[in-house]
Design a protein around this motif. Structure first.
Motif, PDB file in Angstrom:
ATOM      1  N   ARG A 186     -48.993 -15.761 -64.530  1.00  0.00           N
ATOM      2  CA  ARG A 186     -48.103 -14.268 -63.965  1.00  0.00           C
ATOM      3  C   ARG A 186     -49.857 -13.679 -64.907  1.00  0.00           C
ATOM      4  N   SER A 196     -46.182 -24.177 -60.804  1.00  0.00           N
ATOM      5  CA  SER A 196     -46.194 -24.078 -61.874  1.00  0.00           C
ATOM      6  C   SER A 196     -45.532 -26.136 -62.463  1.00  0.00           C
ATOM      7  N   SER A 216     -43.454 -16.403 -63.991  1.00  0.00           N
ATOM      8  CA  SER A 216     -44.421 -16.033 -62.678  1.00  0.00           C
ATOM      9  C   SER A 216     -44.253 -15.429 -61.453  1.00  0.00           C
TER      10      SER A 216
END
Length: 461
Positions: A228, A210, A192
């Motif tokens: 993402r 994350s 991402s």
């Protein structure tokens, strides 16, 4: 009896006589005992000397092996950097090995990876290598994974090489405080970071979201993919109006907040999703399924997301979490044993570095001789090499055959040795002739010419 007379006074004017008596058998046994003791001491000294010599040869062999192995590892560093950098890193790596429980060759491999990833300069490569080695020691990531991951994340998140350890500390701290691992956080970030960085999030914020999303996702792969996609849709001009309307903003306000505080905009969207109602419905309608899953995950763990962002930022600034974890791992018996081995290997490498140039030079001189023997051996269909091999084999088996009481070697070995000697002499003569050693070819050629002329003259007469 034995009579001994010696001076008794300093001037020698008076003498002292001492008589030692013993029967013949007793004296003989006494002197034999002395002789046997002397022989035993001699044997012991010879044995000890042989043992020391053997130990010395073994130590030199080990030192040469260690130096050669390390030299080969440093060749890989030189390939991706330059001779000067490799020379400096050779010293730095050996110093690191005395404090980091990782073999010198593995540390050199990390340094080579740094060069392949585009990291330049001895200081930067050294800082990267040390940080990666610490992370590989302190976390479940292996050295190669840690090296590749930190190098890519450094580039994707615009993190300076000098702050790679800060990033490692943030990741390690998050893995210690959230239901996720360093490996999962890194995997989610790798998937991402490109989009989130483009959106405007800092490395600490990317690590934080994350970790938070990993806690409520089936896998780090899905968590990273969803983040993402969410970042991409937040930047999509076609989506801006719908997303702004869902949050009760104008398109300009949405764009301004996205530019100045993208993490706050993301949290506002997650909060709206958590509250439900018309705003949440409008967000669902504006986003694709993948983005909705990301936003719903952050909404379900909104408190954890805020805590993760805060902890990540704090740990990055302090840059101490990774070092503390590393120290704890290094204090174990296994790590201490590795450090002792590394220190002994450093000594061996230093010794071997003195031997390698001599051996390398000797091998270079040996190659032409082997090449010459190969040509000679080929001309004689391999017989010289075969004879040499048979001679060595028979010699090695002599002791075994002798122990079995077979005397065939006493008959064959001299004959084979003579043939082997003839082969060696033949090769020596061939070598002397081909190189005109001491002018032998010239002399023989001239001599043969004179003989031919003489024979021709005699025939003519």
């Amino acid at each position: 009896s034995l009579l001994s007379i010696m001076p008794f006074t300093s001037s020698g004017s008076q003498e002292l006589a001492v008589e030692i008596t013993a029967d013949d058998q007793g004296a003989s046994e006494a002197f034999d005992g002395v002789a046997d003791s002397a022989s035993g001491v001699k044997t012991a000294v010879l044995g000890a000397s042989a043992a020391l010599a053997g130990a010395g040869v073994a130590a030199l062999a080990k030192a040469t092996q260690a130096a050669a192995s390390f030299e080969q590892a440093m060749v890989e560093v030189e390939k991706v950097t330059n001779p000067e950098t490799a020379e400096q890193m050779s010293k730095s790596i050996r110093e690191m090995a005395s404090t980091i429980p990782m073999a010198q060759e593995k540390l050199a491999g990390l340094a080579a990876d740094a060069g392949r990833f585009g990291i330049e300069g001895p200081k930067n490569i050294e800082a990267f290598t040390e940080s990666v080695a610490k992370m590989a020691t302190a976390t479940e990531l292996n050295a190669q994974e840690a090296g590749e991951s930190l190098a890519k994340l450094s580039e994707l998140t615009n993190t300076p090489i000098s702050e790679v350890e800060n990033l490692g500390s943030a990741i390690n701290s998050l893995s210690n405080n959230f239901a996720t691992s360093s490996q999962e956080i890194v995997d989610g970030m790798l998937r991402s970071s490109a989009a989130l960085s483009q959106l405007g999030l800092e490395q600490t914020e990317i690590a934080g979201v994350s970790a938070a999303l990993n806690e409520v996702s089936e896998s780090s792969e899905r968590a990273g993919t969803r983040m993402r996609r969410l970042a991409q849709e937040m930047m999509d001009p076609k989506k801006s109006k719908q997303l702004a309307s869902a949050l009760g903003m104008t398109t300009e306000e949405f764009a301004t907040m996205r530019k100045e505080s993208p993490e706050k905009l993301m949290l506002s969207m997650a909060d709206a999703m958590k509250q439900g109602g018309t705003e949440a419905d409008a967000l669902r309608n504006a986003l694709t399924t993948t983005s909705r899953q990301a936003l719903s995950g952050l909404a379900s763990n909104l408190k954890g997301t805020r805590a993760a962002l805060k902890l990540s930022n704090k740990s990055y600034k302090e840059a101490s979490s990774l070092q503390k974890e590393f120290n704890a791992q290094t204090d174990t018996f296994r790590s201490q044993l590795k450090l002792v081995k590394n220190q002994l290997k450093n000594v061996a490498i230093t010794m071997g570095n003195q031997i390698l140039p001599v051996l390398t030079k000797g091998l270079k001189k040996l190659r032409p001789l082997i090449k010459g023997f190969a040509r000679f051996n080929k001309r004689l269909n391999g017989m010289p090499a075969l004879i040499t091999a048979i001679t060595a084999t028979i010699t090695g088996l002599t002791g075994v055959v002798y122990a079995l009481g077979i005397s065939i070697t006493t008959t064959l070995l001299p004959a084979i040795a003579i043939v082997g000697s003839l082969a060696a002499a033949g090769y020596a003569l061939y070598k002397a002739w081909s190189t005109n050693f001491a002018g032998i070819r010239t002399v023989l050629t001239n001599t043969i010419g004179v003989i031919k002329q003489t024979l021709q003259s005699n025939r003519a007469e």
